[in-house]
Design a protein around this motif. Structure first.
Motif, mmCIF file in Angstrom:
data_model
loop_
_atom_site.group_PDB
_atom_site.id
_atom_site.type_symbol
_atom_site.label_atom_id
_atom_site.label_comp_id
_atom_site.label_asym_id
_atom_site.label_seq_id
_atom_site.Cartn_x
_atom_site.Cartn_y
_atom_site.Cartn_z
ATOM 1 N N ILE A 1 -23.608 -27.874 46.422
ATOM 2 C CA ILE A 1 -22.267 -27.292 46.457
ATOM 3 C C ILE A 1 -21.222 -28.387 46.377
ATOM 4 O O ILE A 1 -21.473 -29.543 46.716
ATOM 5 N N SER A 2 -20.037 -27.989 45.907
ATOM 6 C CA SER A 2 -18.905 -28.906 45.831
ATOM 7 C C SER A 2 -17.630 -28.139 46.174
ATOM 8 O O SER A 2 -17.346 -27.119 45.553
ATOM 9 N N PRO A 3 -16.899 -28.592 47.201
ATOM 10 C CA PRO A 3 -17.160 -29.754 48.051
ATOM 11 C C PRO A 3 -18.284 -29.449 49.044
ATOM 12 O O PRO A 3 -18.747 -28.307 49.130
ATOM 13 N N LEU A 4 -18.697 -30.447 49.774
ATOM 14 C CA LEU A 4 -19.785 -30.270 50.727
ATOM 15 C C LEU A 4 -19.211 -29.684 52.023
ATOM 16 O O LEU A 4 -19.156 -30.338 53.060
ATOM 17 N N ARG A 5 -18.781 -28.449 51.912
ATOM 18 C CA ARG A 5 -18.132 -27.771 53.041
ATOM 19 C C ARG A 5 -18.575 -26.315 53.061
ATOM 20 O O ARG A 5 -18.482 -25.613 52.062
ATOM 21 N N ILE A 6 -19.043 -25.862 54.208
ATOM 22 C CA ILE A 6 -19.543 -24.501 54.399
ATOM 23 C C ILE A 6 -18.624 -23.752 55.362
ATOM 24 O O ILE A 6 -18.195 -24.301 56.386
ATOM 25 N N LEU A 7 -18.361 -22.494 55.041
ATOM 26 C CA LEU A 7 -17.703 -21.593 55.981
ATOM 27 C C LEU A 7 -18.653 -20.442 56.259
ATOM 28 O O LEU A 7 -18.866 -19.576 55.405
ATOM 29 N N GLY A 8 -19.276 -20.443 57.433
ATOM 30 C CA GLY A 8 -20.145 -19.339 57.838
ATOM 31 C C GLY A 8 -19.307 -18.175 58.338
ATOM 32 O O GLY A 8 -18.343 -18.387 59.092
ATOM 33 N N ILE A 9 -19.661 -16.964 57.914
ATOM 34 C CA ILE A 9 -18.888 -15.777 58.287
ATOM 35 C C ILE A 9 -19.833 -14.719 58.834
ATOM 36 O O ILE A 9 -20.892 -14.452 58.265
ATOM 37 N N ARG B 1 -10.782 -25.145 49.934
ATOM 38 C CA ARG B 1 -11.997 -25.043 49.131
ATOM 39 C C ARG B 1 -13.202 -25.068 50.067
ATOM 40 O O ARG B 1 -13.310 -25.919 50.942
ATOM 41 N N ALA B 2 -14.112 -24.144 49.882
ATOM 42 C CA ALA B 2 -15.347 -24.116 50.676
ATOM 43 C C ALA B 2 -16.303 -23.111 50.058
ATOM 44 O O ALA B 2 -15.889 -22.183 49.359
ATOM 45 N N VAL B 3 -17.590 -23.297 50.306
ATOM 46 C CA VAL B 3 -18.596 -22.293 49.980
ATOM 47 C C VAL B 3 -18.809 -21.450 51.224
ATOM 48 O O VAL B 3 -19.059 -21.987 52.313
ATOM 49 N N THR B 4 -18.648 -20.146 51.098
ATOM 50 C CA THR B 4 -18.829 -19.253 52.231
ATOM 51 C C THR B 4 -20.269 -18.739 52.257
ATOM 52 O O THR B 4 -20.884 -18.530 51.207
ATOM 53 N N VAL B 5 -20.787 -18.530 53.457
ATOM 54 C CA VAL B 5 -22.161 -18.044 53.606
ATOM 55 C C VAL B 5 -22.192 -16.972 54.679
ATOM 56 O O VAL B 5 -21.608 -17.130 55.755
ATOM 57 N N GLU C 1 -19.769 -30.363 56.063
ATOM 58 C CA GLU C 1 -18.783 -29.960 57.051
ATOM 59 C C GLU C 1 -18.992 -28.463 57.271
ATOM 60 O O GLU C 1 -19.109 -27.699 56.317
ATOM 61 N N PHE C 2 -19.066 -28.035 58.526
ATOM 62 C CA PHE C 2 -19.438 -26.653 58.823
ATOM 63 C C PHE C 2 -18.346 -25.982 59.642
ATOM 64 O O PHE C 2 -18.074 -26.370 60.769
ATOM 65 N N SER D 1 -24.315 -29.370 64.747
ATOM 66 C CA SER D 1 -23.740 -29.643 66.064
ATOM 67 C C SER D 1 -22.242 -29.922 66.012
ATOM 68 O O SER D 1 -21.557 -29.835 67.030
ATOM 69 N N GLU D 2 -21.718 -30.270 64.826
ATOM 70 C CA GLU D 2 -20.290 -30.550 64.677
ATOM 71 C C GLU D 2 -19.518 -29.354 64.143
ATOM 72 O O GLU D 2 -18.342 -29.474 63.769
ATOM 73 N N ALA D 3 -20.150 -28.186 64.071
ATOM 74 C CA ALA D 3 -19.485 -26.994 63.530
ATOM 75 C C ALA D 3 -18.248 -26.650 64.350
ATOM 76 O O ALA D 3 -18.189 -26.883 65.559
#
Length: 277
Positions: free
Chosen positions: A142-150, A169-173, A192-193, A216-218
């Protein structure tokens, strides 16, 4: 009755010529196999042991329990990891054992974030989602290396309209089926979470017990006006959680902020209420 893979492993030992203590086979199953002549009790000291007629046992398992291949059936022991194809090939019936549905992840994007599978663009259109099977997660980038968990489906599909301090900008999961493959992917890539869930005590517990162990840094995203929104939230939902979580001790900074705000307002806030309609 349904034979579990653990019981099947004991039957496999019988089929291979071993004997078992009578207590090692579930009584209902044992009585049925005895009645069908697949096993028999053999005197041993002061008690009895179970021995099998291998050919008869194989026939009974195939014809009455839909187990065509006992060895393959035993390998299905780990429920969360087995597939319908594996169950069907071992038994001829995909419903012989419970199987986790849809093993994999639903992904979408915020802004112009991108998703690649094996280096090929797989970014879904806005308002839609990409399903990535668990066995393809190794090829995910993924780009950028950032996740948004929902947490919830409607909020996931409308992530860009959530009244939250969202990243551009983020990839959502979607937080469903976060199995071992997903944990491994996060561990290998260290994105980044960020996380968006329900703003109640159960939501804090889910974040701290199911998200933080993966990253752990979410960070739990908190609305700027959380107290104001909680005032018009769901009092009944808060009350339904009060006994279970009133002694809960948050371990994260954002978890503590949400927990204390919910306690002060005595209301809960479901994340769908943050979607801008």
């Amino acid at each position: 009755m349904r034979i579990t893979p653990i019981q099947a492993s004991k039957l496999l030992n019988l089929q291979r010529g071993a004997s078992l203590a009578r207590s090692e086979i579930n009584k209902v199953l044992r009585d049925d196999l005895l009645n069908r002549g697949a096993i028999r009790l053999q005197k041993s000291g002061a008690g009895y042991r179970i021995v099998a007629d291998p050919e008869k046992l194989e026939s009974v398992l195939a014809n009455h329990y839909s187990i065509r291949d006992l060895n393959s059936f035993v390998s299905l022991r780990d429920g969360p990891e087995r597939s319908r194809a594996e169950v069907t090939q071992a038994t001829g019936n995909s419903k012989t054992l419970p199987v986790a549905p849809m093993k994999g992840l639903y992904l979408s994007v915020l802004g112009d974030a991108e998703i690649f599978i094996d280096g090929i663009s797989a970014t879904p259109q806005p308002g839609t989602a990409l399903f990535v099977p668990a066995n393809r997660l190794g090829g995910l980038s993924i780009s950028p290396l950032r996740i948004l968990g929902i947490e919830n489906v409607e909020a996931f599909l409308n992530a860009g309209r959530l009244r939250l301090p969202l990243p551009p900008r983020a990839v959502t999961v979607l937080r469903w089926n976060w199995a071992n493959e997903w944990r491994a992917w996060v561990g290998d890539h260290r994105p980044e979470f960020l996380y968006a869930g329900d703003y109640d005590w159960a939501g804090v517990s889910i974040f701290e017990h199911e998200v933080l162990p993966i990253s752990s840094e979410a960070k739990f995203l908190v609305p700027d006006n959380l107290h104001e929104r909680l005032q018009t939230g769901n009092a009944a939902l808060f009350q339904s959680q009060e006994d279970k979580y009133q002694r809960y001790q948050p371990v994260s900074t954002h978890g503590a902020i949400i927990y204390d705000a919910v306690r002060e307002c005595r209301h809960a806030l479901e994340q769908e209420s943050l979607i801008e309609l």
